[in-house]
Motif scaffolding. Sequence first.
Motif, PDB file in Angstrom:
ATOM      1  N   UNK A 382     -11.422  -5.836   2.387  1.00  0.00           N
ATOM      2  CA  UNK A 382     -11.658  -4.402   2.317  1.00  0.00           C
ATOM      3  C   UNK A 382     -10.366  -3.702   1.908  1.00  0.00           C
ATOM      4  N   UNK A 383     -10.502  -2.508   1.345  1.00  0.00           N
ATOM      5  CA  UNK A 383      -9.307  -1.762   0.953  1.00  0.00           C
ATOM      6  C   UNK A 383      -9.642  -0.293   0.751  1.00  0.00           C
ATOM      7  N   UNK A 384      -8.624   0.516   0.767  1.00  0.00           N
ATOM      8  CA  UNK A 384      -8.748   1.923   0.410  1.00  0.00           C
ATOM      9  C   UNK A 384      -7.452   2.350  -0.253  1.00  0.00           C
ATOM     10  N   UNK A 385      -7.581   3.064  -1.371  1.00  0.00           N
ATOM     11  CA  UNK A 385      -6.421   3.589  -2.096  1.00  0.00           C
ATOM     12  C   UNK A 385      -6.437   5.104  -1.964  1.00  0.00           C
ATOM     13  N   UNK A 386      -5.351   5.658  -1.431  1.00  0.00           N
ATOM     14  CA  UNK A 386      -5.243   7.099  -1.230  1.00  0.00           C
ATOM     15  C   UNK A 386      -4.084   7.635  -2.063  1.00  0.00           C
ATOM     16  N   UNK A 387      -4.407   8.484  -3.031  1.00  0.00           N
ATOM     17  CA  UNK A 387      -3.373   9.100  -3.852  1.00  0.00           C
ATOM     18  C   UNK A 387      -2.940  10.398  -3.159  1.00  0.00           C
ATOM     19  N   UNK A 400      -7.600 -10.915   6.420  1.00  0.00           N
ATOM     20  CA  UNK A 400      -7.502 -11.671   7.667  1.00  0.00           C
ATOM     21  C   UNK A 400      -6.363 -12.693   7.705  1.00  0.00           C
ATOM     22  N   UNK A 401      -6.007 -13.263   6.569  1.00  0.00           N
ATOM     23  CA  UNK A 401      -4.939 -14.256   6.545  1.00  0.00           C
ATOM     24  C   UNK A 401      -3.540 -13.668   6.536  1.00  0.00           C
ATOM     25  N   UNK A 402      -3.444 -12.330   6.579  1.00  0.00           N
ATOM     26  CA  UNK A 402      -2.132 -11.699   6.525  1.00  0.00           C
ATOM     27  C   UNK A 402      -1.744 -11.357   5.095  1.00  0.00           C
ATOM     28  N   UNK A 430      -4.198  -3.621   7.625  1.00  0.00           N
ATOM     29  CA  UNK A 430      -4.988  -3.159   8.766  1.00  0.00           C
ATOM     30  C   UNK A 430      -5.991  -4.218   9.198  1.00  0.00           C
ATOM     31  N   UNK A 431      -6.425  -4.126  10.435  1.00  0.00           N
ATOM     32  CA  UNK A 431      -7.477  -5.017  10.924  1.00  0.00           C
ATOM     33  C   UNK A 431      -8.840  -4.566  10.415  1.00  0.00           C
TER      34      UNK A 431
END
Length: 449
Positions: A382-387, A400-402, A430-431
């Motif tokens: 999962x991801x989120x990009x915030x400009x 999960x693997x870091x 983030x978790x």
Amino acid sequence: MSRLYTQLVSKIIFPLQERLKKHDTVRARRSLERSQWLSPEQIAAQQLAELKTFLIDIGLHVPYYREAFARIGFKPESLQSLADLAQLPTLTKPLIRDHAEALKHEHAGPLGRSSTGGSSGTPLQFFISLERVSHDVAAKWRATRWWDVDIGDREVVVWASPIELHAQDRVRLFRDALMRSTLLNAFAMNEKNLDHYVQRLREIRPAMVFGYPYSIALISAHAKKRGVRLDDLGVKVVFVTSEYLHDHQRELISEVFGCKVANGYGGRDAGFIAHECPEGGMHITAEDIVVELLGEDGQPVADGQPGEVTVTHLRTRDYPFLRYRTGDVAVRDTRRCACGRGLPLLREIQGRTNDFLRATDGTMLPCGAFTYLMRETEGITNYKIIQETQLLTRLEVVRPGGLDQATRQKLIDGLKFRLGREVEIQVELLDEIPAQGNGKYRYVVSKLQ
């Protein structure tokens, strides 16, 4: 001469290509073009029979569903109606990741690996069969022909292609030239390129335009601002997909190109779900796909109420998509379309809105520009990009693997490549990334607008 060439491509060259790929696309398209004129009752009966055969097969030969059916005591041969699907568990992206091998049919034919961020942006890897590919291509081909255009007609595609970001694929370029399809890179929507794109459209004079609604609307607005006409090119239809189509975008595109806009809905994971016909009906590909609309409680919603689009793709026996939750929201349309087709309808598809980020050179970048980067980075779930500002962008990542230094640097370099070398990129591991208040995720967020 132009029409003769189109017939050469659509009747000989493209079918030959599909046969070499071992795709059954031509037969599937012909079948779809016959069945679309059946009555709604006939299509529903055909769909139910296909669904029962599908469930019996995967219940016997797909380990994941053999165990799942046994656990709840479900007997596929007892299926009486589409409503009986509610007895079965839904399929989600995490479940596909966790049971990737158990979802394979014991006697599966050749399977190709596919991946998608789709409209949600969540990376997913899965397997896809030749039958599934054939039917998805056939469904899109049928919908194209609704508009009196065909494979081989001049086409301009406005798309976020990784080929444009990396190396040119000569085989693909040759194929596109043969099919008379020209790619305009949606990654590069800056002032200079928009001038070039408008000029290319005037040179090519396509019969159809295909791409993201936002990107095509940008081209339309730019042509209008420059005082350059695009309504005299002979464009019959503009096909849009992959994002939510706003009314103002439809109106602008239609005005500038002088033709109707046809909305399409689907994805690599869910398949070719629905497409708009010239009468405005958003027809579900019901011969191949069963669509349920589910509420927050997981139960079907009443007609006229919004629900999560959940699909069962009947051509995925080798790697089943059974009650797959897309994360998108739509409303069922219960009317009969004026075109006369018996296919059921959707309306108010609400779940594919993607923000665009602005690079330092003014380029507007669609969500897909970043989806490819995340898809190519192993382990990201999962991801989120915030400009935050023009010179500061934050990337939130669930892995999960870091996140080792090499991977972190790859993500930073990838974002800088797209947004500008001078942009500061902050990466946070983030978790989990929580949903918004309405339960939906936003994977690309710009605070500049």
